[in-house]
Design a protein around this motif. Sequence first.
Motif, short mmCIF file in Angstrom:
data_model
loop_
_atom_site.label_atom_id
_atom_site.label_comp_id
_atom_site.label_asym_id
_atom_site.label_seq_id
_atom_site.Cartn_x
_atom_site.Cartn_y
_atom_site.Cartn_z
N VAL A 208 -6.88 -6.85 4.20
CA VAL A 208 -6.24 -6.19 3.20
C VAL A 208 -7.51 -5.06 2.73
O VAL A 208 -6.72 -3.26 2.78
CB VAL A 208 -7.41 -7.12 2.17
N LYS A 209 -8.74 -4.32 3.54
CA LYS A 209 -9.60 -3.58 3.35
C LYS A 209 -9.63 -2.78 4.73
O LYS A 209 -9.24 -1.69 3.95
CB LYS A 209 -10.83 -4.15 2.87
N THR A 210 -9.32 -3.40 5.64
CA THR A 210 -9.00 -2.39 6.80
C THR A 210 -7.33 -1.56 6.60
O THR A 210 -7.34 -0.61 7.49
CB THR A 210 -8.74 -3.11 7.90
N ILE A 211 -6.94 -2.44 5.87
CA ILE A 211 -5.25 -1.37 6.19
C ILE A 211 -5.43 -0.80 5.12
O ILE A 211 -5.08 0.51 5.09
CB ILE A 211 -4.05 -2.27 5.57
N ILE A 212 -6.18 -1.20 3.80
CA ILE A 212 -6.23 0.13 2.96
C ILE A 212 -7.35 1.49 3.34
O ILE A 212 -6.77 2.71 3.30
CB ILE A 212 -7.11 -0.72 1.47
N ASP A 213 -8.27 1.08 4.44
CA ASP A 213 -8.90 1.87 4.48
C ASP A 213 -8.14 2.97 5.89
O ASP A 213 -8.19 4.21 5.51
CB ASP A 213 -9.72 1.59 5.51
N TYR A 214 -6.95 2.46 6.44
CA TYR A 214 -6.06 2.87 7.76
C TYR A 214 -5.78 4.56 6.78
O TYR A 214 -5.46 5.56 7.09
CB TYR A 214 -5.70 2.37 8.50
N ILE A 215 -4.84 3.37 5.40
CA ILE A 215 -4.21 4.42 4.95
C ILE A 215 -4.65 5.43 4.04
O ILE A 215 -4.25 6.25 4.27
CB ILE A 215 -3.24 3.62 4.45
N LYS A 216 -5.81 5.14 3.19
CA LYS A 216 -6.35 5.99 2.73
C LYS A 216 -6.72 6.95 3.24
O LYS A 216 -5.94 8.24 2.92
CB LYS A 216 -7.58 4.67 1.66
N ASN B 46 -5.61 7.92 6.84
CA ASN B 46 -4.41 8.64 7.35
C ASN B 46 -3.03 9.08 6.12
O ASN B 46 -2.66 9.89 6.70
CB ASN B 46 -4.20 7.61 8.37
N ILE B 47 -2.71 8.75 5.58
CA ILE B 47 -1.75 9.20 5.21
C ILE B 47 -1.93 9.64 3.06
O ILE B 47 -1.04 10.19 2.96
CB ILE B 47 -0.92 7.13 4.63
N ASP B 48 -2.97 8.43 2.44
CA ASP B 48 -2.36 9.01 1.12
C ASP B 48 -4.01 8.22 0.51
O ASP B 48 -4.47 7.89 -0.13
CB ASP B 48 -1.11 8.19 0.38
N ASP B 49 -4.51 9.53 0.27
CA ASP B 49 -6.00 8.75 -0.57
C ASP B 49 -6.14 8.56 -1.96
O ASP B 49 -7.05 7.90 -2.77
CB ASP B 49 -7.47 10.39 -0.11
N ILE B 50 -4.59 8.60 -2.60
CA ILE B 50 -4.41 7.73 -3.48
C ILE B 50 -4.37 5.98 -3.65
O ILE B 50 -5.11 5.50 -4.32
CB ILE B 50 -3.60 8.26 -4.47
N ILE B 51 -4.61 5.37 -2.76
CA ILE B 51 -4.14 4.26 -2.44
C ILE B 51 -6.19 4.01 -2.24
O ILE B 51 -7.40 4.19 -1.18
CB ILE B 51 -4.38 3.80 -0.85
N THR B 52 -6.47 2.51 -2.71
CA THR B 52 -8.01 2.45 -2.61
C THR B 52 -8.10 0.89 -3.04
O THR B 52 -6.74 0.49 -3.13
CB THR B 52 -8.75 2.71 -4.13
N TYR B 53 -9.62 0.12 -3.37
CA TYR B 53 -9.50 -1.01 -2.65
C TYR B 53 -9.07 -1.52 -4.26
O TYR B 53 -9.09 -2.89 -4.90
CB TYR B 53 -11.52 -1.14 -3.43
N CYS C 31 0.88 -1.03 -0.37
CA CYS C 31 -0.08 -0.21 0.04
C CYS C 31 0.71 1.31 -0.45
O CYS C 31 0.48 1.98 -0.76
CB CYS C 31 -1.00 0.02 1.39
N LEU C 32 1.56 1.34 0.80
CA LEU C 32 2.62 2.54 0.84
C LEU C 32 3.16 2.57 -0.33
O LEU C 32 4.01 3.67 -0.38
CB LEU C 32 4.03 2.45 2.02
#
Length: 350
Positions: free
Chosen positions: A262-270, A272-279, A207-208
């Motif tokens: 996987v979705k839980t990790i994406i949700d957090y990173i989207k 808190n870190i970077d909203d280009i990270i999506t499903y 994700c990162l």
Amino acid sequence: METYLITGGAGFIGSNFIQYMLKKYQNIKIINIDKLTYAGNLENLKSIENNEKYNFIQADICDKTAISKIFIENDIDYVVNFAAESHVDRSIKEPEVFVKANVLGTVTLLNAAKDTWKTENGFKEYKKYIQISTDEVYGSLGETGYFTETTPLDPHSPYSSSKASADLIVKAYYDTYKMPINITRCSNNYGPYQFPEKLIPLIINNCLNNKELPVYGDGLNIRDWLYVEDHCEAIDLVVQKGRIGEVYNIGGHNERTNIHIVKTIIDYIKENIDDIITYDLIKHVEDRKGHDRRYGIDPTKIKKELGWEPKTTFEEGIIKTIKWYLENGKWMNNVTNGEYQEYYKKMYNK
Ligand code: NAD
Ligand code: DAU
């Protein structure tokens, strides 16, 4: 002062256990032996490397001479055997490596312990060998039911078969020689210092780096997740109070599908870190060969006998874990040989 021989202490769970024990007890000495395979990393133990109660020896648990020497030179009270090849996907490619480390390594350690601990009538008092095993030895569950300590062994992968074989050898040392042993069988661990070949750190890392997130098959396989510190607490209790010869299952009813993780990790990173990270990063890929569908531990025995219950819910533990990886970009960068560079640069060189 009690002396613990911890094997595989430079790996994920072993390094967490050593830190946990040195924090909790003043009057123990720890000898960590680790071969330092790709999964062993002394950086995991940086915080305690100068602790006078801690000593590291680089050795292979299959090396009879090296292991006997350690037992002769030290009055070992407890052996806690974490050392193993631990990744299922690697075991499918290279089964022999797993049989050697996990089965031969275990019997080598058992022999060295037996030879130094035995007396004319049995074994010296207050000595014990603890085998760190896995719920995977029980095989796969359907939609209902749980693994108890009496569930028949039915491993499927070369990894879980090697772990089951090791468990049977440990049991044989109890049945045959009355050697003091315990076996623990834990569910999937997660938390700091886990090598990013395993699902949770791999997904965080990808994700990162805005890379595809490989989900095997339909993503509906279920694992029972345990925060690593809760596992360390359970092992400590088994060492102190586990009844000789017994097996203890360790898990805390935190079953989740892989796709949920996987979705839980994406949700957090989207968020808190970077909203280009999506499903959209999720990619369903070819399934793992012989992929076990569901694991689920019944922890009644350890709760009833030793009073253990996990303290960390999955929802708390996963946030703590993601934060740890975010704060330890340098560690991730080192273990992945620079694969983490992009995110690390973004975070620290702005
Ligand atoms: P890991 O792969 O992170 O660490 C294994 C460690 O063992 C590494 O430091 C490696 O260098 C060392 N090692 C491997 N072969 C060795 C050998 N021949 N001699 C000496 N050292 C050797 O594994 P982990 O996830 O920390 O798992 C530790 C133990 O717990 C394993 O026995 C595993 O089967 C068991 N377990 C793991 C989980 C989990 O979810 N990770 C769950 C239940 C049980
Ligand atoms: O149950 C305990 C076991 O848990 C331990 O004994 C093993 O040492 C440990 O590696 C772990 O085994 P798993 O195979 O369950 O863990 P892994 O992280 O490899 O995979 C978890 C689930 O995620 C599994 O169903 C496979 C799936 N997966 C895994 C990877 C690496 C994916 O969908 N994609 C991936 O890229």
